[in-house]
Write an enzyme that holds these catalytic residues in place. Structure first.
Site, PDB file in Angstrom:
ATOM      1  N   TYR A 192      47.182  24.039  33.675  1.00  0.00           N
ATOM      2  CA  TYR A 192      46.416  24.505  34.991  1.00  0.00           C
ATOM      3  C   TYR A 192      46.215  24.018  36.035  1.00  0.00           C
ATOM      4  CZ  TYR A 192      45.496  27.054  39.124  1.00  0.00           C
ATOM      5  OH  TYR A 192      44.476  27.221  40.176  1.00  0.00           O
TER       6      TYR A 192
HETATM    7  P1  NAD Z   1      48.538  34.911  42.463  1.00  0.00           P
HETATM    8  O1  NAD Z   1      49.317  34.934  41.745  1.00  0.00           O
HETATM    9  O2  NAD Z   1      47.675  36.308  43.096  1.00  0.00           O
HETATM   10  O3  NAD Z   1      49.525  34.690  43.904  1.00  0.00           O
HETATM   11  C1  NAD Z   1      50.221  33.779  44.322  1.00  0.00           C
HETATM   12  C2  NAD Z   1      51.685  34.054  44.295  1.00  0.00           C
HETATM   13  O4  NAD Z   1      52.429  32.629  44.711  1.00  0.00           O
HETATM   14  C3  NAD Z   1      52.348  35.389  43.465  1.00  0.00           C
HETATM   15  O5  NAD Z   1      52.579  36.392  44.765  1.00  0.00           O
HETATM   16  C4  NAD Z   1      53.781  35.005  43.227  1.00  0.00           C
HETATM   17  O6  NAD Z   1      55.095  35.544  42.915  1.00  0.00           O
HETATM   18  C5  NAD Z   1      53.649  33.499  44.208  1.00  0.00           C
HETATM   19  N1  NAD Z   1      54.601  32.484  43.649  1.00  0.00           N
HETATM   20  C6  NAD Z   1      54.821  32.245  42.165  1.00  0.00           C
HETATM   21  N2  NAD Z   1      55.519  31.073  42.116  1.00  0.00           N
HETATM   22  C7  NAD Z   1      56.558  31.449  43.482  1.00  0.00           C
HETATM   23  C8  NAD Z   1      57.360  30.748  43.441  1.00  0.00           C
HETATM   24  N3  NAD Z   1      58.087  29.527  42.545  1.00  0.00           N
HETATM   25  N4  NAD Z   1      58.089  31.040  44.730  1.00  0.00           N
HETATM   26  C9  NAD Z   1      57.708  31.743  45.272  1.00  0.00           C
HETATM   27  N5  NAD Z   1      56.209  32.137  45.483  1.00  0.00           N
HETATM   28  C10 NAD Z   1      55.725  31.857  44.284  1.00  0.00           C
HETATM   29  O7  NAD Z   1      47.677  33.887  42.670  1.00  0.00           O
HETATM   30  P2  NAD Z   1      46.210  33.525  44.232  1.00  0.00           P
HETATM   31  O8  NAD Z   1      45.065  34.257  42.943  1.00  0.00           O
HETATM   32  O9  NAD Z   1      45.827  34.945  44.892  1.00  0.00           O
HETATM   33  O10 NAD Z   1      46.539  32.423  43.944  1.00  0.00           O
HETATM   34  C11 NAD Z   1      46.643  31.529  45.193  1.00  0.00           C
HETATM   35  C12 NAD Z   1      46.173  30.306  44.980  1.00  0.00           C
HETATM   36  O11 NAD Z   1      44.938  29.988  45.034  1.00  0.00           O
HETATM   37  C13 NAD Z   1      47.094  29.573  44.417  1.00  0.00           C
HETATM   38  O12 NAD Z   1      47.691  28.906  44.745  1.00  0.00           O
HETATM   39  C14 NAD Z   1      46.186  29.307  42.795  1.00  0.00           C
HETATM   40  O13 NAD Z   1      46.120  28.605  42.119  1.00  0.00           O
HETATM   41  C15 NAD Z   1      45.018  28.627  43.982  1.00  0.00           C
HETATM   42  N6  NAD Z   1      43.839  29.349  43.406  1.00  0.00           N
HETATM   43  C16 NAD Z   1      43.194  30.419  43.166  1.00  0.00           C
HETATM   44  C17 NAD Z   1      42.045  30.597  43.007  1.00  0.00           C
HETATM   45  C18 NAD Z   1      41.227  32.134  42.126  1.00  0.00           C
HETATM   46  O14 NAD Z   1      40.269  31.786  41.768  1.00  0.00           O
HETATM   47  N7  NAD Z   1      42.236  33.579  42.665  1.00  0.00           N
HETATM   48  C19 NAD Z   1      40.795  30.166  42.883  1.00  0.00           C
HETATM   49  C20 NAD Z   1      41.894  28.343  43.253  1.00  0.00           C
HETATM   50  C21 NAD Z   1      43.163  28.100  43.405  1.00  0.00           C
HETATM   51  C1  UGA Z   2      39.801  30.803  38.507  1.00  0.00           C
HETATM   52  C2  UGA Z   2      41.180  31.350  38.525  1.00  0.00           C
HETATM   53  O1  UGA Z   2      41.527  32.193  37.149  1.00  0.00           O
HETATM   54  C3  UGA Z   2      41.511  30.077  38.705  1.00  0.00           C
HETATM   55  O2  UGA Z   2      43.553  30.187  39.198  1.00  0.00           O
HETATM   56  C4  UGA Z   2      41.823  29.407  39.715  1.00  0.00           C
HETATM   57  O3  UGA Z   2      42.245  27.793  40.124  1.00  0.00           O
HETATM   58  C5  UGA Z   2      39.676  28.978  39.029  1.00  0.00           C
HETATM   59  O4  UGA Z   2      39.276  29.903  39.455  1.00  0.00           O
HETATM   60  C6  UGA Z   2      39.358  27.792  39.551  1.00  0.00           C
HETATM   61  O5  UGA Z   2      38.222  28.317  40.265  1.00  0.00           O
HETATM   62  O6  UGA Z   2      39.933  27.102  40.821  1.00  0.00           O
HETATM   63  P1  UGA Z   2      38.362  31.038  36.025  1.00  0.00           P
HETATM   64  O7  UGA Z   2      36.943  30.294  36.825  1.00  0.00           O
HETATM   65  O8  UGA Z   2      38.805  30.914  34.229  1.00  0.00           O
HETATM   66  O9  UGA Z   2      39.734  30.944  36.991  1.00  0.00           O
HETATM   67  O10 UGA Z   2      37.796  32.410  36.529  1.00  0.00           O
HETATM   68  P2  UGA Z   2      37.855  33.966  35.498  1.00  0.00           P
HETATM   69  O11 UGA Z   2      39.524  34.229  35.499  1.00  0.00           O
HETATM   70  O12 UGA Z   2      37.325  35.224  37.047  1.00  0.00           O
HETATM   71  O13 UGA Z   2      37.005  33.539  34.777  1.00  0.00           O
HETATM   72  C7  UGA Z   2      35.621  33.338  35.285  1.00  0.00           C
HETATM   73  C8  UGA Z   2      35.152  33.397  33.797  1.00  0.00           C
HETATM   74  O14 UGA Z   2      34.799  34.749  33.186  1.00  0.00           O
HETATM   75  C9  UGA Z   2      35.353  32.563  32.851  1.00  0.00           C
HETATM   76  O15 UGA Z   2      34.147  31.786  32.114  1.00  0.00           O
HETATM   77  C10 UGA Z   2      36.136  33.501  32.108  1.00  0.00           C
HETATM   78  O16 UGA Z   2      35.902  32.881  31.011  1.00  0.00           O
HETATM   79  C11 UGA Z   2      35.605  34.546  31.760  1.00  0.00           C
HETATM   80  N1  UGA Z   2      36.249  35.649  31.491  1.00  0.00           N
HETATM   81  C12 UGA Z   2      37.294  35.808  32.230  1.00  0.00           C
HETATM   82  C13 UGA Z   2      35.638  36.685  30.801  1.00  0.00           C
HETATM   83  O17 UGA Z   2      34.310  36.324  30.240  1.00  0.00           O
HETATM   84  N2  UGA Z   2      36.302  37.758  30.685  1.00  0.00           N
HETATM   85  C14 UGA Z   2      37.820  37.642  30.943  1.00  0.00           C
HETATM   86  O18 UGA Z   2      38.027  38.862  30.832  1.00  0.00           O
HETATM   87  C15 UGA Z   2      38.051  37.385  31.808  1.00  0.00           C
END
Ligand code: NAD
Ligand code: UGA
Length: 323
Positions: free
Chosen positions: A150
């Site tokens: 990823y």
């Molecule tokens: P999410 O999965 O809730 O939202 C992503 C959306 O994109 C979904 O609704 C999905 O249907 C849509 N999608 C995926 N592929 C697609 C495609 N080919 N065409 C059109 N739509 C598509 O994820 P999120 O947590 O809201 O993340 C949003 C963005 O932020 C992502 O780019 C993710 O990598 C990034 N990000 C998230 C986190 C986090 O902690 N949630 C941290 C770092 C980066």
């Molecule tokens: C998150 C998002 O899922 C990614 O999409 C994103 O890109 C990433 O942040 C980011 O900052 O770039 P992550 O930090 O793994 O990834 O976030 P969580 O899924 O909330 O996990 C946080 C911590 O909790 C991790 O160490 C994970 O192993 C742990 N965890 C997660 C558990 O112990 N149990 C669970 O059920 C889920």
């Protein structure tokens, strides 16, 4: 202003869409409703904007859609659509990351250039850093060495941004750090912790809980992203971190303190791709966007807990009504 939000039905995209509409902007949302989690959850994410006359939804896949056509007359594209999730990006699942992250991003950048839309703001990730050698991570100094497929896909998206950035196309890549709050994805830790606290399955803790994250509330992430629409000088790359680094053990203690009871839990081994620590230096976002994080961890946790508890209550009401 007319904006496109890709991934508008997702966790962060739906909040950003609401913010743009609240600011008086027009939003064209694009989402493919990918099956990573329930379509019903994504539809619920859009419930607050569905009837707004300044919002239109196009259900289409960025890897095949006619993006030039959709982007004509658009001022800024917020590109949030992606296949997220660190731990499931190994194995055959990587195909989805190549299509929904790398191919989709290259097509978004091509589409914006062809349509004459001058600004793309895209969601990158703290996962591009991997296990950094020193903390906090600084955009121009800390090497990017992702530890998961990823993270590799997100770094490739940043590389694509570097290829397409020009006088005709400004591109910012915002490195979001573990985002939480209402509507958080169901695979993420805080959502699962809150669900366990509300009578769901016991929380599965990966590792001993000493891993830490610079957890960032979704309102702060949306604010930084929104500010990119109007910033005079768009940063090429900016960390968006909450400034509240905490270990999972500390978060569990905080939540138990909020609840006044223990959360049922099982322990599992550390998962592949999981980094030990994340921590963001946010000087670039502060100076270029005038942004700073505002939501404290305890208040942010309470906002997610309330949302999960409301959902659980609504569900039990439905099951009582259905007999
Ligand atoms: P999410 O999965 O809730 O939202 C992503 C959306 O994109 C979904 O609704 C999905 O249907 C849509 N999608 C995926 N592929 C697609 C495609 N080919 N065409 C059109 N739509 C598509 O994820 P999120 O947590 O809201 O993340 C949003 C963005 O932020 C992502 O780019 C993710 O990598 C990034 N990000 C998230 C986190 C986090 O902690 N949630 C941290 C770092 C980066
Ligand atoms: C998150 C998002 O899922 C990614 O999409 C994103 O890109 C990433 O942040 C980011 O900052 O770039 P992550 O930090 O793994 O990834 O976030 P969580 O899924 O909330 O996990 C946080 C911590 O909790 C991790 O160490 C994970 O192993 C742990 N965890 C997660 C558990 O112990 N149990 C669970 O059920 C889920």
């Amino acid at each position: 202003m007319k904006a496109i939000v890709t991934g508008c039905a997702g966790f962060i995209g739906s909040h950003l869409t609401e913010r743009l509409l609240a600011e008086g902007d027009e939003v064209l949302g694009i989402d493919a409703f990918t099956p990573y989690y329930l379509r019903a959850d994504k539809e619920a994410n859009l419930a607050g904007v569905a009837g707004d006359p300044r919002f239109a939804l196009v259900e289409d896949d960025l890897s095949t859609a006619d993006l030039e056509q959709l982007m004509k007359g658009v001022d800024v594209v917020f590109h949030l659509a992606a296949q997220p999730g660190v731990r499931v990006s190994f194995g055959d699942g990587f195909n989805d990351y190549v299509r929904d992250n790398i191919v989709a991003t290259q097509r978004v950048l091509e589409g914006a250039l062809a349509a004459g839309c001058g600004r793309v703001v895209m969601a990158s990730s703290s996962s591009v850093y991997g296990d950094a050698e020193a903390f906090p991570c600084i955009e121009a100094e800390t090497a990017t060495r992702p530890r998961s497929p990823y993270g590799v896909s997100k770094r490739a998206c940043e590389d694509l941004a570097n290829v397409y950035r020009s006088d005709r196309l400004q591109v910012a890549a915002l490195r979001y750090f573990t985002v939480y709050g209402p509507r958080q994805r169901p695979d993420m830790a805080f959502r699962r912790l809150c669900e366990a606290a509300c009578g769901g399955e016991p929380f599965e803790l990966y590792g001993d809980g000493s891993q830490s994250r610079d957890f960032t509330h979704v309102d702060d992430v949306v604010d930084a992203t929104f500010r990119c629409a109007h910033a005079r000088h768009l940063p090429a790359v900016a960390n968006v971190g909450g400034g509240r680094e905490a270990s999972m053990a500390a978060v569990i203690t905080e939540l138990e303190d909020l609840l006044g009871e223990c959360i049922p839990m099982h322990r599992f081994e550390v998962q592949r791709g999981d980094v030990r620590r994340t921590s963001a230096d946010t000087c670039v976002a502060r100076t270029t966007l005038g942004w700073r994080p505002r939501v404290a961890l305890r208040a942010g946790l309470a906002s997610e807990l309330d949302w999960v508890a409301d959902r659980a209550a609504a569900r039990s009401l439905v099951s009582v009504r259905n007999g």
